[in-house]
Design a protein around this motif. Structure first.
Motif, PDB file in Angstrom:
ATOM      1  N   THR A  44       0.952  -1.167   0.069  1.00 22.32           N
ATOM      2  CA  THR A  44      -0.223   0.097   0.029  1.00 22.32           C
ATOM      3  C   THR A  44       0.739   1.431  -0.340  1.00 22.32           C
ATOM      4  N   GLN A  84      -6.598   1.146  -0.335  1.00 26.52           N
ATOM      5  CA  GLN A  84      -7.108  -0.451   0.871  1.00 26.52           C
ATOM      6  C   GLN A  84      -8.393  -0.172   1.653  1.00 26.52           C
ATOM      7  N   ASP A 156      -6.237  -1.019  -4.922  1.00 31.68           N
ATOM      8  CA  ASP A 156      -5.431  -1.751  -4.009  1.00 31.68           C
ATOM      9  C   ASP A 156      -6.497  -2.724  -3.325  1.00 31.68           C
ATOM     10  N   GLU A 157      -5.450  -4.083  -2.753  1.00 31.18           N
ATOM     11  CA  GLU A 157      -6.533  -4.622  -2.722  1.00 31.18           C
ATOM     12  C   GLU A 157      -8.512  -5.042  -3.442  1.00 31.18           C
TER      13      GLU A 157
HETATM   14 MG   LIG Z   1      -2.382  -3.049   1.974  1.00 25.68          MG
END
Ligand SMILES: [Mg+2]
Ligand SMILES: Nc1ncnc2c1ncn2[C@@H]1O[C@H](COP(=O)(O)OP(=O)(O)OP(=O)(O)O)[C@@H](O)[C@H]1O
Lengths: 304, 241
Positions: A44, A84, A156-157
């Motif tokens: 991240t 995220q 992010d994810e």
């Molecule tokens: Mg992360």
């Protein structure tokens, strides 16, 4: 192929924690590039440095030829970002959020109704953000990342917390982004996701990129082992399997043999079976995957 | 730019009104306070050196500022600011939208107060409601600048509003409302002179008592100056997450 993201020697520390120690990589146009690594690896942080949301302590970053920190607004106009961890106003409605986001960007924006439909949010368009389920929130954030038809999308994810159906839909969506010539930079915890989506992945651990390549190449390079599982009652099977060239280990469990080795193991085992006319009740091969590469390189499973 | 500002403001208004206590807390409570105090103490009786409408107006402004402090800190803690930052929005636009919304609610509160007190209030010659409303909006702008700074510095949402209240309400105490500034002694007097509240009180009091704007150009200039000064400071110290 034109470089879309260029990062060299990126470094970021928080107090005494070194989150990213020396990350160098590049992403080409039209590519899906994935960053994988265990919790706290620095994914991240790396991504947010590239998005211009955090200021790296050192190194050089260019995205679409722009400095993400100094030319932040110019850049934000051309990229889409899904963070995220993010929230919206508790009582903002789904359609209001999408509408607001569409108004923030200059020029082109995609058809909001169609985007909501693709993400399965049409039914929820009048719902308050706070009443959405985790997966619905996630899908809304993906919608917001795509609303300006960005040239580069940061995810992010992207499928954390999504059910298998939604996950498949989003994989399709992401593949669609690539088809239209856009670039995707994502992080994920799911090796399957990385294998299915990414043209190239970088494996990160303790703030460092350990290796970077296409999933197939990574597997070939780091996990040449093959595993064959054979079930047979043939009396001398153990000795015969152990004698196969390249075999490193044979485990026996009842009459189930697990043969591990490198090279042309599968052919050799088949050969051995037919030559000795063994009666076999089960035969399976296990090919190594990105997950195994990951285990090997980081010394621990991604699901700790 | 302008489109984003208006859209964001409009959404903030809607979101705020959807909060169960949102509208009541910031818009109606000052009016109720005004009616209760007015009924018991008399609507035109001076309290300290100001009359009731001035005092309640000040309360309206502070209330609006505290509400902004609260919202900004909640947005920061929840990651909403960060998500907004990952768009072409300028930070000034985000804060600008909040100011706009708060000014609107301040104006509505003020209007309600005058409507509620219409039968009781005695207006001085030369005082017009629009003129007083302008004075109040200017005062709010002056005070909101401190609100920015508080919102920029206070780390958690839980403490933002109480700390804001602890800073803003005592400022009324030395704003010249209770004791004239020249009788405060040199130190407190100087402190009073570098706080926007003092100029807000002077402006509101003056306009309410029928002064012309020309008598209060200094107050207006001070309030605008404070706004720019504190905005610049808070931009420097502003944290997005
Ligand atoms: Mg992360
Ligand atoms: N704002 C911050 N302040 C202090 N430390 C931080 C901050 N953000 C991240 N860190 C630390 O930096 C390291 C890397 O964090 P980062 O969030 O980049 O990891 P990640 O790879 O994204 O992990 P995850 O898979 O859990 O999302 C961690 O040790 C984390 O504790």
């Amino acid at each position: 192929m034109p470089r879309v993201i260029h990062a060299s020697g990126v470094r970021k520390t928080y107090g005494r924690t070194v989150a990213v120690s020396d990350a160098s990589f590049h992403v080409d146009e039209g590519e899906i590039f994935g960053l994988i690594g265990p919790n706290g690896a620095g994914k991240t942080t790396t991504m947010e440095c590239i998005e211009g949301l955090r200021k790296p302590d050192g190194g050089e970053i260019q995205v679409l030829g722009l400095d993400p920190f100094r030319q932040s607004r110019k850049l934000q106009d051309r990229v889409g970002v899904q963070l995220q961890l993010a929230q919206l106003q508790k009582r903002i409605k789904v359609w209001e959020a999408v509408d607001l986001w569409a108004s923030l960007y200059r020029g082109k924006s995609v058809d909001a109704a169609r985007l909501l439909d693709q993400l399965g949010l049409t039914e929820k368009r009048n719902a308050w953000f706070m009443t959405l389920s985790g997966g619905q929130k996630q899908r809304l954030f993906i919608a917001l990342a795509l609303i300006n038809d960005p040239e580069v999308v940061f995810l992010d994810e992207l499928t954390t917390g999504l059910d298998p159906q939604a996950r498949l839909a989003i994989w399709e969506l992401v593949c669609g982004i690539r088809t239209r010539g856009k670039t995707v930079f994502l992080t994920t915890h799911l090796m399957e996701e990385a294998e299915r989506l990414c043209d190239r992945v970088a494996i990160m651990d303790h703030g460092r990129i350990i290796d970077m390549d296409s999933p197939e190449q990574l597997v070939r390079r780091h996990c040449p082992e093959r595993t064959v599982i054979v079930e047979t009652e043939f009396p001398e099977a153990l000795g015969l399997f152990q004698a196969i060239p390249g075999v490193e280990e044979v485990q026996l469990d009842g009459n189930r043999f697990t043969v591990r080795g490198i090279g042309d193991l599968v052919t050799h085992v088949i050969h051995c079976i037919s030559e000795n006319r063994m009666r076999v009740s089960d035969f399976r091969t296990i090919l190594p995957s990105l997950e195994d590469v990951f285990l090997k390189l980081t010394g621990h499973s991604i699901r700790e | 730019m302008l489109r984003s500002l208006l859209k964001l403001s409009w959404i903030e208004i809607k979101v705020f009104l959807r909060e169960p206590m949102g509208a009541i807390g910031t818009i109606v409570i000052p009016v109720i306070l005004f009616l209760v105090l007015g009924k018991s103490a008399g609507f035109n009786q001076p309290i300290a050196s100001a009359s009731l409408p001035v005092l309640v107006s000040l309360f309206i402004a502070i209330n609006a500022v505290l509400s902004m402090v609260n919202i900004v800190s909640i947005y920061r803690e929840g990651g909403i600011l960060k998500r907004l930052r990952a768009t072409p929005l300028r930070p000034q636009t985000i804060l600008g939208a909040h100011i706009l919304v708060k000014l609107l609610f301040t104006a509505i509160s003020l209007l309600l107060m005058f409507l509620a007190g219409k039968r009781y209030l005695i207006f001085q010659a030369g005082v017009s409601i629009p003129s007083f409303a302008c004075a109040l909006l200017l005062s709010t702008i002056g005070i909101i600048s401190i609100g920015f700074l508080i919102a920029s510095i206070v780390p958690t949402a839980r403490f933002a509003q109480p700390i804001g209240a602890l800073i803003l309400y005592p400022m009324i105490g030395i704003s010249g409302l209770f004791v004239p500034i020249h009788r405060m002694g040199p130190i407190i007097g100087t402190v009073a002179r570098i706080l926007p509240m003092t100029y807000a009180v002077s402006l509101l009091n003056g306009i309410w008592n029928g002064d012309g704007w020309s008598h209060h150009l200094g107050d207006v200039a001070a309030l605008v100056l404070f706004f720019f000064l504190f905005s610049a400071l808070s931009e420097k110290f502003f944290r997005w997450e």
